[in-house]
Design a protein around this motif. Structure first.
Motif, mmCIF file in Angstrom:
data_model
loop_
_atom_site.group_PDB
_atom_site.id
_atom_site.type_symbol
_atom_site.label_atom_id
_atom_site.label_comp_id
_atom_site.label_asym_id
_atom_site.label_seq_id
_atom_site.Cartn_x
_atom_site.Cartn_y
_atom_site.Cartn_z
ATOM 1 N N ARG A 1 -5.789 0.638 -8.542
ATOM 2 C CA ARG A 1 -3.495 -0.035 -8.469
ATOM 3 C C ARG A 1 -3.231 0.217 -9.083
ATOM 4 O O ARG A 1 -3.636 -0.378 -10.476
ATOM 5 N N GLN B 1 -2.562 2.594 -4.709
ATOM 6 C CA GLN B 1 -2.016 0.948 -4.407
ATOM 7 C C GLN B 1 -1.023 0.240 -5.060
ATOM 8 O O GLN B 1 -1.410 0.999 -5.975
ATOM 9 N N SER C 1 0.939 -1.386 0.070
ATOM 10 C CA SER C 1 0.074 0.244 0.090
ATOM 11 C C SER C 1 0.673 1.223 0.115
ATOM 12 O O SER C 1 1.811 1.059 0.728
#
Length: 254
Positions: free
Chosen positions: A23, A60, A6
């Protein structure tokens, strides 16, 4: 091999919507001391710089480790996918969106130290011998551009662990390898075995600048955010400190 991380700062927990949910996929290869991969983690000079950049962003991410040819292919083709450590070359300029500079490196021709029959004063001289490189790596492309021919005086393999070993396998008839000089220095630090190799010629044309870069299909706001993060870390001394710390871990080649 996949690693999950993260990169959200504490303040980023307040961010909602698409940015927080984004992400990124980061692809790389094992290339110590730039990327050092073991069973449970990935570290190294370049990894520390890339992760510092990502931690300063709202995204992320996962890091996927592959042989270089597969990592490169994914970084060219996939959405929101970035790659390191990628040499910035004219032929690659329009293939990627470039985030920032990680480190500089040199490469050389190496042979077994016991070989006294390989006079090497230029890249052209190396055509008389059989050289191994990493498949689809910049060294592979470089020798092809110089007129080396696969299955004649050029052999490509998939990873660095097997590259040096090829010099010791008589059936392969490999006389030379091209390898990153920092990789050699790092291995020298870790093993006496590396002293059996000799640097025959540093290749001036392969003085490379490694970068973090993203696919053309990566969202432009991601590229701009990562670029700004990297510039800030460069200016505040974070990235120079990482490079200096890693230089102290390397030893000079004998």
């Amino acid at each position: 091999m996949k690693y999950y991380f993260s990169a959200c700062l504490g303040s980023a927990l307040l961010i909602i919507g698409d940015v927080f949910a984004t992400r990124l996929t980061i692809v790389t290869e094992h290339l110590a001391p730039f990327q050092i991969v073991d069973k449970t983690s990935i570290s190294g000079l370049s990894t520390e710089i890339v992760e510092a950049t990502l931690r300063a962003s709202p995204y992320q991410y996962t890091i996927d480790v592959h042989p270089w040819s597969l990592a490169f292919k994914r970084a060219v083709q996939e959405h929101n996918t970035c790659i390191y450590s990628l040499a910035r070359l004219p032929i690659r300029e329009t293939q990627f969106q470039w985030i920032g500079h990680i480190a500089s490196a040199t490469s050389s021709f190496y042979s077994l130290k016991r070989r006294k029959d390989i006079p090497l004063a230029s890249v052209e001289d190396a055509k008389k011998f059989r050289t191994a490189v990493i498949q689809d790596d910049v060294t592979h492309q470089f020798l092809l551009s110089k007129g080396f021919e696969e299955n004649s005086n050029l052999y490509a393999t998939s990873n660095y662990d097997s590259l040096l070993t090829l010099l010791e396998v008589p059936s392969r008839n490999i006389d030379l390898v091209i390898i990153n000089d920092d990789l050699i220095r790092y291995r020298l630090k870790r093993s006496e075995e590396i002293q059996q190799y000799q640097n025959l010629l540093e290749i001036d044309e392969l003085q490379l600048d490694f970068h973090l870069a993203c696919s053309i299909d990566t969202d432009r706001d991601i590229v701009e955010t990562l670029s700004a993060s990297m510039q800030d870390l460069e200016q505040n001394g974070t990235l120079p400190n990482i490079r200096n710390n890693w230089r102290s871990k390397l030893v000079e080649q004998p």
